[in-house]
Design a protein around this motif. Structure first.
Motif, PDB file in Angstrom:
ATOM      1  N   GLU A   1       0.810  -1.219   0.000  1.00 14.53           N
ATOM      2  CA  GLU A   1       0.000   0.000   0.000  1.00 14.53           C
ATOM      3  C   GLU A   1       0.847   1.274   0.000  1.00 14.53           C
ATOM      4  O   GLU A   1       0.444   2.294  -0.520  1.00 14.53           O
ATOM      5  CB  GLU A   1      -0.944   0.009   1.214  1.00 14.53           C
ATOM      6  N   THR A   2       2.048   1.201   0.584  1.00 11.04           N
ATOM      7  CA  THR A   2       2.877   2.406   0.619  1.00 11.04           C
ATOM      8  C   THR A   2       3.565   2.660  -0.717  1.00 11.04           C
ATOM      9  O   THR A   2       4.166   3.699  -0.913  1.00 11.04           O
ATOM     10  CB  THR A   2       3.963   2.311   1.707  1.00 11.04           C
ATOM     11  N   TYR A   3       3.484   1.688  -1.590  1.00 10.00           N
ATOM     12  CA  TYR A   3       4.146   1.873  -2.894  1.00 10.00           C
ATOM     13  C   TYR A   3       3.480   0.935  -3.889  1.00 10.00           C
ATOM     14  O   TYR A   3       3.917  -0.170  -4.105  1.00 10.00           O
ATOM     15  CB  TYR A   3       5.631   1.551  -2.793  1.00 10.00           C
ATOM     16  N   ASP A   4       2.410   1.381  -4.482  1.00 11.64           N
ATOM     17  CA  ASP A   4       1.690   0.553  -5.433  1.00 11.64           C
ATOM     18  C   ASP A   4       2.159   0.869  -6.845  1.00 11.64           C
ATOM     19  O   ASP A   4       2.938   1.785  -7.074  1.00 11.64           O
ATOM     20  CB  ASP A   4       0.184   0.805  -5.294  1.00 11.64           C
ATOM     21  N   THR A   5       1.648   0.108  -7.796  1.00  5.61           N
ATOM     22  CA  THR A   5       2.023   0.322  -9.190  1.00  5.61           C
ATOM     23  C   THR A   5       1.188   1.396  -9.856  1.00  5.61           C
ATOM     24  O   THR A   5       1.348   1.662 -11.031  1.00  5.61           O
ATOM     25  CB  THR A   5       1.850  -0.982  -9.991  1.00  5.61           C
ATOM     26  N   GLY A   6       0.294   1.995  -9.124  1.00  2.87           N
ATOM     27  CA  GLY A   6      -0.584   2.981  -9.724  1.00  2.87           C
ATOM     28  C   GLY A   6      -1.878   2.351 -10.197  1.00  2.87           C
ATOM     29  O   GLY A   6      -2.617   2.928 -10.977  1.00  2.87           O
ATOM     30  N   GLY A   7      -2.174   1.177  -9.729  1.00  4.00           N
ATOM     31  CA  GLY A   7      -3.381   0.448 -10.116  1.00  4.00           C
ATOM     32  C   GLY A   7      -3.134  -1.020  -9.919  1.00  4.00           C
ATOM     33  O   GLY A   7      -2.033  -1.451  -9.608  1.00  4.00           O
ATOM     34  N   SER A   8      -4.146  -1.823 -10.051  1.00  2.00           N
ATOM     35  CA  SER A   8      -3.966  -3.252  -9.853  1.00  2.00           C
ATOM     36  C   SER A   8      -3.044  -3.812 -10.919  1.00  2.00           C
ATOM     37  O   SER A   8      -2.936  -3.303 -12.017  1.00  2.00           O
ATOM     38  CB  SER A   8      -5.314  -3.964  -9.911  1.00  2.00           C
ATOM     39  N   GLY A   9      -2.370  -4.903 -10.567  1.00  3.70           N
ATOM     40  CA  GLY A   9      -1.466  -5.516 -11.522  1.00  3.70           C
ATOM     41  C   GLY A   9      -2.151  -5.903 -12.812  1.00  3.70           C
ATOM     42  O   GLY A   9      -1.639  -5.692 -13.901  1.00  3.70           O
ATOM     43  N   MET A  10      -3.361  -6.456 -12.711  1.00  8.72           N
ATOM     44  CA  MET A  10      -4.053  -6.884 -13.916  1.00  8.72           C
ATOM     45  C   MET A  10      -4.393  -5.696 -14.807  1.00  8.72           C
ATOM     46  O   MET A  10      -4.388  -5.797 -16.027  1.00  8.72           O
ATOM     47  CB  MET A  10      -5.317  -7.649 -13.532  1.00  8.72           C
ATOM     48  N   GLU A  11      -4.686  -4.542 -14.196  1.00 10.32           N
ATOM     49  CA  GLU A  11      -4.998  -3.346 -14.982  1.00 10.32           C
ATOM     50  C   GLU A  11      -3.829  -2.956 -15.863  1.00 10.32           C
ATOM     51  O   GLU A  11      -3.990  -2.503 -16.985  1.00 10.32           O
ATOM     52  CB  GLU A  11      -5.348  -2.197 -14.038  1.00 10.32           C
ATOM     53  N   HIS A  12      -2.626  -3.139 -15.357  1.00  6.58           N
ATOM     54  CA  HIS A  12      -1.433  -2.755 -16.103  1.00  6.58           C
ATOM     55  C   HIS A  12      -0.821  -3.929 -16.861  1.00  6.58           C
ATOM     56  O   HIS A  12       0.286  -3.821 -17.358  1.00  6.58           O
ATOM     57  CB  HIS A  12      -0.401  -2.156 -15.147  1.00  6.58           C
ATOM     58  N   GLY A  13      -1.521  -5.054 -16.939  1.00  6.42           N
ATOM     59  CA  GLY A  13      -0.981  -6.194 -17.667  1.00  6.42           C
ATOM     60  C   GLY A  13       0.206  -6.804 -16.972  1.00  6.42           C
ATOM     61  O   GLY A  13       1.178  -7.192 -17.617  1.00  6.42           O
ATOM     62  N   ILE A  14       0.164  -6.898 -15.652  1.00  8.79           N
ATOM     63  CA  ILE A  14       1.298  -7.394 -14.879  1.00  8.79           C
ATOM     64  C   ILE A  14       1.031  -8.822 -14.433  1.00  8.79           C
ATOM     65  O   ILE A  14      -0.001  -9.118 -13.838  1.00  8.79           O
ATOM     66  CB  ILE A  14       1.568  -6.493 -13.660  1.00  8.79           C
ATOM     67  N   VAL A  15       1.949  -9.703 -14.726  1.00 15.45           N
ATOM     68  CA  VAL A  15       1.891 -11.083 -14.262  1.00 15.45           C
ATOM     69  C   VAL A  15       2.926 -11.256 -13.160  1.00 15.45           C
ATOM     70  O   VAL A  15       4.113 -10.994 -13.361  1.00 15.45           O
ATOM     71  CB  VAL A  15       2.157 -12.065 -15.419  1.00 15.45           C
ATOM     72  N   GLU A  16       2.493 -11.691 -11.984  1.00 11.79           N
ATOM     73  CA  GLU A  16       3.385 -11.851 -10.826  1.00 11.79           C
ATOM     74  C   GLU A  16       3.563 -13.343 -10.531  1.00 11.79           C
ATOM     75  O   GLU A  16       3.272 -13.816  -9.439  1.00 11.79           O
ATOM     76  CB  GLU A  16       2.799 -11.104  -9.631  1.00 11.79           C
ATOM     77  N   ASP A  17       4.041 -14.072 -11.532  1.00  9.84           N
ATOM     78  CA  ASP A  17       4.098 -15.525 -11.481  1.00  9.84           C
ATOM     79  C   ASP A  17       5.550 -15.987 -11.478  1.00  9.84           C
ATOM     80  O   ASP A  17       6.222 -15.930 -12.505  1.00  9.84           O
ATOM     81  CB  ASP A  17       3.359 -16.063 -12.704  1.00  9.84           C
ATOM     82  N   PRO A  18       6.058 -16.459 -10.339  1.00  2.71           N
ATOM     83  CA  PRO A  18       7.458 -16.898 -10.310  1.00  2.71           C
ATOM     84  C   PRO A  18       7.767 -18.004 -11.298  1.00  2.71           C
ATOM     85  O   PRO A  18       8.886 -18.080 -11.805  1.00  2.71           O
ATOM     86  CB  PRO A  18       7.634 -17.369  -8.863  1.00  2.71           C
ATOM     87  N   LEU A  19       6.802 -18.876 -11.574  1.00  4.40           N
ATOM     88  CA  LEU A  19       7.034 -19.941 -12.540  1.00  4.40           C
ATOM     89  C   LEU A  19       7.455 -19.380 -13.886  1.00  4.40           C
ATOM     90  O   LEU A  19       8.277 -19.956 -14.595  1.00  4.40           O
ATOM     91  CB  LEU A  19       5.765 -20.776 -12.704  1.00  4.40           C
ATOM     92  N   VAL A  20       6.902 -18.244 -14.240  1.00  2.00           N
ATOM     93  CA  VAL A  20       7.181 -17.637 -15.532  1.00  2.00           C
ATOM     94  C   VAL A  20       8.569 -17.009 -15.568  1.00  2.00           C
ATOM     95  O   VAL A  20       9.254 -17.049 -16.584  1.00  2.00           O
ATOM     96  CB  VAL A  20       6.100 -16.589 -15.860  1.00  2.00           C
ATOM     97  N   PHE A  21       9.002 -16.450 -14.449  1.00  2.00           N
ATOM     98  CA  PHE A  21      10.173 -15.581 -14.478  1.00  2.00           C
ATOM     99  C   PHE A  21      11.435 -16.138 -13.823  1.00  2.00           C
ATOM    100  O   PHE A  21      12.508 -15.579 -14.028  1.00  2.00           O
ATOM    101  CB  PHE A  21       9.826 -14.243 -13.806  1.00  2.00           C
ATOM    102  N   VAL A  22      11.353 -17.185 -13.014  1.00  2.00           N
ATOM    103  CA  VAL A  22      12.516 -17.632 -12.245  1.00  2.00           C
ATOM    104  C   VAL A  22      12.714 -19.129 -12.375  1.00  2.00           C
ATOM    105  O   VAL A  22      11.760 -19.904 -12.310  1.00  2.00           O
ATOM    106  CB  VAL A  22      12.354 -17.287 -10.747  1.00  2.00           C
ATOM    107  N   SER A  23      13.960 -19.546 -12.542  1.00  2.00           N
ATOM    108  CA  SER A  23      14.340 -20.957 -12.400  1.00  2.00           C
ATOM    109  C   SER A  23      15.738 -21.018 -11.806  1.00  2.00           C
ATOM    110  O   SER A  23      16.532 -20.077 -11.949  1.00  2.00           O
ATOM    111  CB  SER A  23      14.276 -21.690 -13.741  1.00  2.00           C
TER     112      SER A  23
END
Length: 766
Positions: free
Chosen positions: A46-68
């Motif tokens: 809450e003290t530092y948001d993206t300026g809207g929900s992640g889905m609104e900005h096309g943001i995927v927060e999925d570790p499976l997608v980004f980390v191995s």
């Protein structure tokens, strides 16, 4: 910006979904560790948001997608934004690595292909990579760190609270330690923690973020010449193509003779491509393609083509009369976009009025690497290698061009040798796809510099008129700004000559001056060429006009530039949209105004920092002067102070100070680099860049008649970054440095010589 245009065109935003996987369905043939998806609250941090929900900005927060994590401990992070010098390919993974306590020397970065349903929004534009994804990266990294710690705690039979993760190692209370690779399999069995279960780093604990010590990932390869750009990709059996495109947008070949072209050794075939008419969207212009065994043969074959071109409906477009029409339109009342107070009364009752009209030619991007694309169409589908800013849009457009489902197209993103908005439009990729399908072999379409200059999506031309009312004491009481420019909307929809509200919101309707009477209007201007976003878009002509006008007012009123700017900006405050005559749905670069307000104090601060840095007010030699300008764009605040020197009839800029307030500075090294680049690009716009048309065709062709800043006029650029804690939103960096440069140079030129120039490019001859 395409993301913001789509709803207006009723095309719908690209869908974004979280991949659904089981926690144990993670192993591939390499034994790498990949993490499962988990749900995040819409308003996390809450003290530092993206300026809207992640889905609104096309943001995927999925570790499976980004980390191995591999058994040898190598951490592989996926970069889903394109790299063109901004550092996105480094900065977002850097945040992930910091939060998960990975040793940066053991991190490998791979580039994501074009797949927004999997990776989220991939458009590298709008200066939003860090401001929309810094928290996504922290959440992913924090989840990885927590899972590693829990896996180690189970193995040691201790409370997870007693386990720490530090620099690629997990440590226990009795001195135990395990490396990331040793824990990969056990960590996979852990439930992925919810956001509330993760303890995130404090700002003081950051290892890389905000430190400015991490160089861009590709620095060594770029420096040594081993980096892979679009034209570096070579496939077995690949053919090479160049295209003779219609000189006028919407034109086509009435006839062509390829006999002489086919006589050139290496030329194998000639093909006519389908033609596009406005609105073109990102479709190719069409034309005659020469396919050969090498690029040289293809270009020689193209020179021998005999083509009779039909100009089409835009064959009468010539810059000089068009500019005169725009200026005339700016002298008449237009459609009101902002109305505060009573400007008409202020102007009618003024003790004195001032009027300035400021114009700008079209501008081409001319990235160092001209557009190039490789396509391989087979029975299995279409594969592409290209330097593109919008990989998923590229995927969809290429699929449409050859009649495939997007799922049958793969877009491999190479490094971009500059982009600036040109490589958001992948018309050159569609050309390669069409030719590969036609000839049944891999094809590289190569644009020459002349192709790039003559067949671009140009930054808009404009006429900006500002009328100012002054009272007896010299105080500004009224400000009317009329803007006339062809709109980027003309590229996507039938043109009615009106600009979009978001174009006006780029530095015009959001004017932050503390004045009682302000009106912003726009007049109609039909487009006759392809208009596309250029670095900082409509902020450039608006900042050019406003910044130049402020400099002129300072001279008229006998004030110095800094004093004039500060008087107009007024006391520190957040702009009240309602009181300022703006609608509640005012476009604020896609961000909620409550979280990203227009703050005049920050604007004044960067102005003072840049002015103090360059020593504004100091005595200078004859023929030198300092110009100031400041502008808010992409929710950041940038000021430019330029020392201009005129000697032997030539304008040079020996020194420039750029001050930026971009909130929390996640990667200072890249911020400094971006401001240096913006300074030089802004100088190019100010002194050199101008695309003009005659009978519908572009008159310029290469660096000899479309020049750029060169090493003999390269300024010393000093960057000042306003420090902020992590709790202050990270905002834009890539684009907001450009707009204040041209007016600062114009004001510096006036200070040096007393000569005022009101047209861009100004030219380098005094």
């Amino acid at each position: 910006m395409l993301k913001y245009l789509e709803p207006l065109l009723e095309t719908g935003a690209a869908s974004v979904r979280l991949a659904k996987v089981t926690r144990r369905g993670f192993l591939g043939t390499t034994g790498a560790f990949a993490l499962a998806a988990y749900a995040m609250p819409a308003r996390a941090f809450e003290t530092y948001d993206t300026g809207g929900s992640g889905m609104e900005h096309g943001i995927v927060e999925d570790p499976l997608v980004f980390v191995s994590i591999n058994p040898d401990g190598t951490v592989t992070l996926v970069a889903h934004r394109s790299e063109m010098g901004t550092g996105s390919r480094t900065s977002i993974p850097m945040v992930m690595a910091d939060e998960m306590e990975a040793d940066w020397s053991r991190v490998k970065i791979v580039q994501a292909p074009g797949d927004e349903p999997k990776y989220g929004n991939q458009d590298t534009d709008g200066s939003r990579s860090m401001r929309h994804h810094i928290q996504m990266a922290r959440k992913i990294g924090g989840a990885v760190r927590t899972m590693l710690a829990r896996a180690a705690a189970e193995e040691w039979g201790v409370d997870p609270a007693q386990v720490t993760v530090e620099m690629h190692e997990v440590k226990g209370p009795s001195g135990q330690s395990l490396g990331f690779g040793e824990l990969a399999a056990a960590a996979m069995a852990q439930p992925v923690p919810a956001h509330e279960e993760v303890t995130y780093k404090t700002e003081a604990q950051f290892r890389y973020v905000g430190r400015g010590e991490v160089q861009i990932t590709d620095l060594h390869d770029i420096t040594t010449g081993s980096a892979v750009y679009g034209a570096d990709v070579i496939l077995p059996g690949m053919k090479y193509a160049v295209i003779a495109r219609p000189p006028v947008v919407g034109g086509k070949a009435l006839s062509f003779d390829a006999a002489e072209a086919l006589k050139v050794p290496g030329v194998e075939s000639v093909h006519e491509l389908p033609y596009a008419s406005m609105p073109t969207q990102f479709a190719p212009l069409g034309g005659i393609a020469v396919v050969a065994s090498n690029t040289w043969a293809a270009t020689q074959g193209r020179e021998r083509l005999k083509v009779a071109w039909e100009p089409g409906p835009h064959g009468g477009y010539s810059s000089e009369p068009y500019m005169a029409e725009m200026v005339a339109t700016s002298e008449q009342p237009g459609t009101v976009a902002r109305d505060q107070g009573d400007v008409d009364a202020a102007l009618a009752g003024a003790a004195k009025t001032f009027t300035g009209t400021y114009t700008q030619d079209h501008v081409a991007h001319i990235p160092m690497e001209p557009p190039a694309a490789i396509a391989n169409y087979t029975a299995e589908g279409l594969e592409i290698w290209a330097p593109v800013q919008s990989p998923y849009t590229t995927r969809k457009d290429a699929a449409k061009a050859v009649g495939l489902d997007p799922e049958m197209v793969r877009v491999n993103v190479t490094l971009l040798g500059g982009g600036f908005g040109r490589k958001s439009k992948a018309d050159y990729v569609a050309e390669a796809a069409l030719l590969s399908k036609e000839i049944g072999a891999p094809v590289r379409v190569q644009c020459t510099r002349e192709d790039d200059v003559k067949h671009s999506f140009y930054h808009t031309t404009s006429a900006e008129r500002i009328d100012v009312a002054l009272d007896e004491s010299g105080r500004v009481t009224g400000w009317r700004h009329r803007s006339v420019a062809p709109s980027i909307l003309s590229t996507f929809a039938p043109d009615e000559g009106n600009v979009l509200p978001l174009e006006l919101a780029m530095g015009m309707t959001d004017l932050p001056f503390d004045l009682p009477n302000i009106r912003c209007e726009h007049g109609k201007a039909l487009a006759h060429t392809r208009i596309g976003w250029f670095r900082s878009v409509s902020n450039i002509p608006h900042a050019w006009a406003i910044g130049s006008c402020v400099g002129e007012l300072a001279h008229e009123l006998g004030k110095d530039q800094r004093q004039m700017w500060l008087e107009l900006i007024g006391a520190p405050r957040s702009l009240d949209l309602k009181a300022a005559g703006l609608p509640e749905d005012f476009w604020n670069y896609g961000e909620p105004i409550a979280e990203f307000p227009i703050e005049t104090g920050r604007l004044a601060d960067v102005l003072n920092i840049a002015a103090d840095g360059i020593g504004y007010g100091k005595e200078l030699p004859e023929g030198e002067g300092i110009g100031l300008a400041v502008h808010r764009s992409f929710v950041s605040y940038v000021a430019c102070a330029a020392r201009v020197k005129v000697a032997d009839g030539r304008i040079t800029v020996p020194e420039m100070h750029m001050a930026i307030d971009c909130g929390f500075a996640a990667n200072p090294e890249r911020i400094e680099s971006q401001l240096q680049g913006a300074a030089v690009m802004g100088m190019t716009v100010a002194l050199h860049s101008g695309i003009t048309f005659e009978d519908g065709a572009v008159m310029q062709s290469n660096y000899y008649d479309y020049d750029v800043v060169r090493s003999d006029n390269f300024p010393t650029v000093v960057t000042h970054i306003v420090p902020h804690p992590f709790s202050v939103h990270a905002t834009g960096v890539g684009e907001p440095g450009v707009p204040p440069v041209a007016p600062a140079i114009a004001n510096g030129l006036f200070a040096a010589t007393g000569e005022r120039r009101r047209h861009l490019p100004m030219g380098v001859e005094a």
